[in-house]
Design a protein around this motif. Sequence first.
Motif, short mmCIF file in Angstrom:
data_model
loop_
_atom_site.label_atom_id
_atom_site.label_comp_id
_atom_site.label_asym_id
_atom_site.label_seq_id
_atom_site.Cartn_x
_atom_site.Cartn_y
_atom_site.Cartn_z
N ALA A 100 0.77 -1.27 -0.06
CA ALA A 100 -0.09 0.23 -0.12
C ALA A 100 0.76 1.18 0.00
O ALA A 100 0.65 2.26 -0.57
N ARG A 101 1.95 1.23 0.80
CA ARG A 101 2.83 2.58 0.95
C ARG A 101 3.49 2.41 -0.49
O ARG A 101 3.67 3.70 -1.00
N LEU A 102 4.10 1.38 -1.26
CA LEU A 102 4.71 1.63 -2.38
C LEU A 102 3.65 2.14 -3.39
O LEU A 102 4.08 2.91 -4.47
N GLU A 103 2.50 1.72 -3.28
CA GLU A 103 1.33 2.24 -4.42
C GLU A 103 1.10 3.47 -4.33
O GLU A 103 0.88 4.10 -5.26
N GLN A 104 0.90 4.08 -3.06
CA GLN A 104 1.04 5.39 -2.77
C GLN A 104 2.06 6.33 -3.38
O GLN A 104 1.64 7.40 -4.00
N PHE A 105 3.35 5.68 -3.20
CA PHE A 105 4.35 6.44 -3.81
C PHE A 105 4.30 6.44 -5.28
O PHE A 105 4.81 7.36 -5.80
N ARG A 106 3.91 5.52 -5.65
CA ARG A 106 3.94 5.13 -7.19
C ARG A 106 2.84 6.38 -8.07
O ARG A 106 3.04 6.97 -8.72
N ALA A 107 1.69 6.26 -7.15
CA ALA A 107 0.84 7.28 -7.89
C ALA A 107 1.22 8.79 -7.44
O ALA A 107 0.91 9.74 -8.51
N GLU A 112 5.08 3.98 -13.50
CA GLU A 112 3.91 3.14 -14.10
C GLU A 112 3.69 1.85 -13.27
O GLU A 112 2.50 1.73 -13.08
N ARG A 113 4.70 1.34 -12.70
CA ARG A 113 4.45 0.22 -12.00
C ARG A 113 5.61 0.42 -10.74
O ARG A 113 6.65 0.92 -10.84
N VAL A 114 5.17 -0.48 -9.58
CA VAL A 114 6.36 -0.67 -8.78
C VAL A 114 6.13 -1.98 -8.05
O VAL A 114 5.35 -2.74 -7.72
N LEU A 115 7.32 -2.75 -8.16
CA LEU A 115 7.44 -4.15 -8.23
C LEU A 115 8.50 -4.43 -6.99
O LEU A 115 9.32 -3.85 -6.57
N VAL A 116 7.82 -5.40 -6.19
CA VAL A 116 8.75 -6.00 -5.17
C VAL A 116 9.28 -7.57 -5.48
O VAL A 116 8.66 -8.26 -5.87
N SER A 183 9.04 1.26 -12.26
CA SER A 183 9.07 1.19 -13.44
C SER A 183 8.35 2.61 -14.23
O SER A 183 7.57 2.97 -13.72
N VAL A 184 9.26 3.01 -15.21
CA VAL A 184 8.80 4.46 -15.59
C VAL A 184 8.64 4.19 -17.23
O VAL A 184 9.27 3.38 -17.78
N ASP A 185 7.35 4.67 -17.68
CA ASP A 185 7.25 4.59 -19.14
C ASP A 185 7.78 5.69 -19.82
O ASP A 185 7.64 7.06 -19.66
#
Length: 617
Positions: A100-107, A112-116, A183-185
């Motif tokens: 959840a923290r990583l998704e908030q950081f991504r947004a 584009e994506r954050v993978l672990v 991940s960056v587009d």
Amino acid sequence: MKREESDIRRVFTGSLMLALASICIATLTVAAIVHSIGQHRETETARLQAIVELKTRQIADWLNERRGDASFLNSSRLLAGHYRQWHERGDSSGRDQLLARLEQFRATKGYERVLVVDQLEGSWDSGVGKIDIDPVLRATALATNGKPGTPVHFRDSGGRLLLGFFTRFSALGDHPGPVIVLSVDPASYLSPLLKTWPVPSSTAETLLFRRDGDQVLFLNELRHSADSAGKLRVPVATQRLLGAQVLRGEVEQGRLIVGADYRGVDTLGVARTVTGTDWFLVAKLDRAEFFAEAWRESLWIAFAGLLIVFMTVSAAMVLRQRQRLEQDRNDRAAQAEKLRALELLDALADSSEDSMFVKDAEGRYLLFNRAACEMVGKTQQEVLGRDDTALFPADEAAWLMAVDTQIRIENRTRSDEETLTTGRGITTVLASKGPLHDAAGRVIGTFGIARDITERKQTERVLEETLARTQLLLDSAMDAVICMDNQGRVLIWNARAAEMFGYSEEQALGRTIADLIVPPELRERHTSGMARFMETGRPQIIGTRVEVPAMRADGSRFPIELTIGSLWDKGNSLFSAYVRDITDRKRTEETLRKLSLAVEQSPESIVISNVGAVIEY
């Protein structure tokens, strides 16, 4: 006879003079053409050098910002704590909070994506959950050394080309920490940057590439080759290929390269390394377009030469006048070309969102683009020809001019964060500055590019201050403050709790409150109470103060006063426990109880009065 001989002599002399004059004119015409071509070559070369220099700097700054994001994740104790909670204790809520923290950081950051990617736990997407990723990407991620480095191109399941920035958490025992992949587009910034060209052109193109084994791998979409990014490969051994010449080390970066592009078309370009990567950038033009203007000028020069020859037949004076006019025309053309190059440089600078400037050896501004004017709140007319004392307070101006002097003396480029007083108020910029050289390589001034990072620095500062105030508030509490999830696992453990129970914060986080402070004989009742809460949704003791026995880390027992409150965090119920050690109070109550019992059982009469002699007992 003599007249005929004289006429023949005059004709011969005239013809000879005409021939000599024609040879001289032809020689001059050829020289003018060579000069025009050489001058045009220098102008176009300078234009390519300016473009490739600007774009490599912009790409490097963009990559540094992404690396900064990766470093922030690498140093985050909160994210590392969630991972330890997940990995060491098998707690899925730790995993969910981490994602959840990583998704908030991504947004927030626009990734584009954050993978672990974990060696044992598999691969996870912050917005999707557990996923299967390309084996090559997984192997590349697990092989990273932990420090953000050169981004890696890869394709997602839909075939889109993405850029991956890797960073790794600290190792946990023998198990290496997980790798975070940002991940960056490229289409969001990199591709538009590479596609833009400051002036209209039918063949101009920017090529981004790197070595992949014995091949040149092109990393961006090419103008004349569809779907080429990350796919088009050409052997490094290709003799005239611009990129291959760069990778083989046969040409000097920043100098004009003559060769062929990926289509095999004769091309001229300038190459630069993208700082901090194994990437190279080439700005190039087809040879036909590169010399098109020069050939047109050459045709005009040749025509002028023929016209001069024609005029020579009429009169030598006309020839001299024509030569004089031709020389004037060439001078004006050279001046016009130089003016056009300066206008191009000015347009290129004004199209940038970053502040760009150039100073002479005395610190006076020679170039100050639109973004810089907006930042300081002044027009170009108010800035050009003046130094930093006209823009900033005296102490800031003195410091900036001292930095410029050091750059000129050391003859090297440097990047700094600078806090300045501008028309926008106190502004923080990331400034890259370097020495400005003339054609002979002498330092004649300085140049710089500055990006306004005030908002980012303010956000970081507010976040740090908020966290510090929260921690200070918790650690200054007289009572132990403990925050738990709905399974009783500890999320917050303040300094008073560590002192009271003998467990450090690192020892307590992630463990259940029953394991830490509840005596063994009471744990079953505590567990059943938690189970009733899970069924009903609310414990009966919320907001109530209760006295219960507790146990320290060394096994000693002592009485506490416990108050439990409920919290909500994004739909999840959390509990706060405020704990007070009442050992002294219980000891006092016991002493009073014994005294009262002794008084009641005493055979003597006992009278107790207050300081006003009023009998109370």
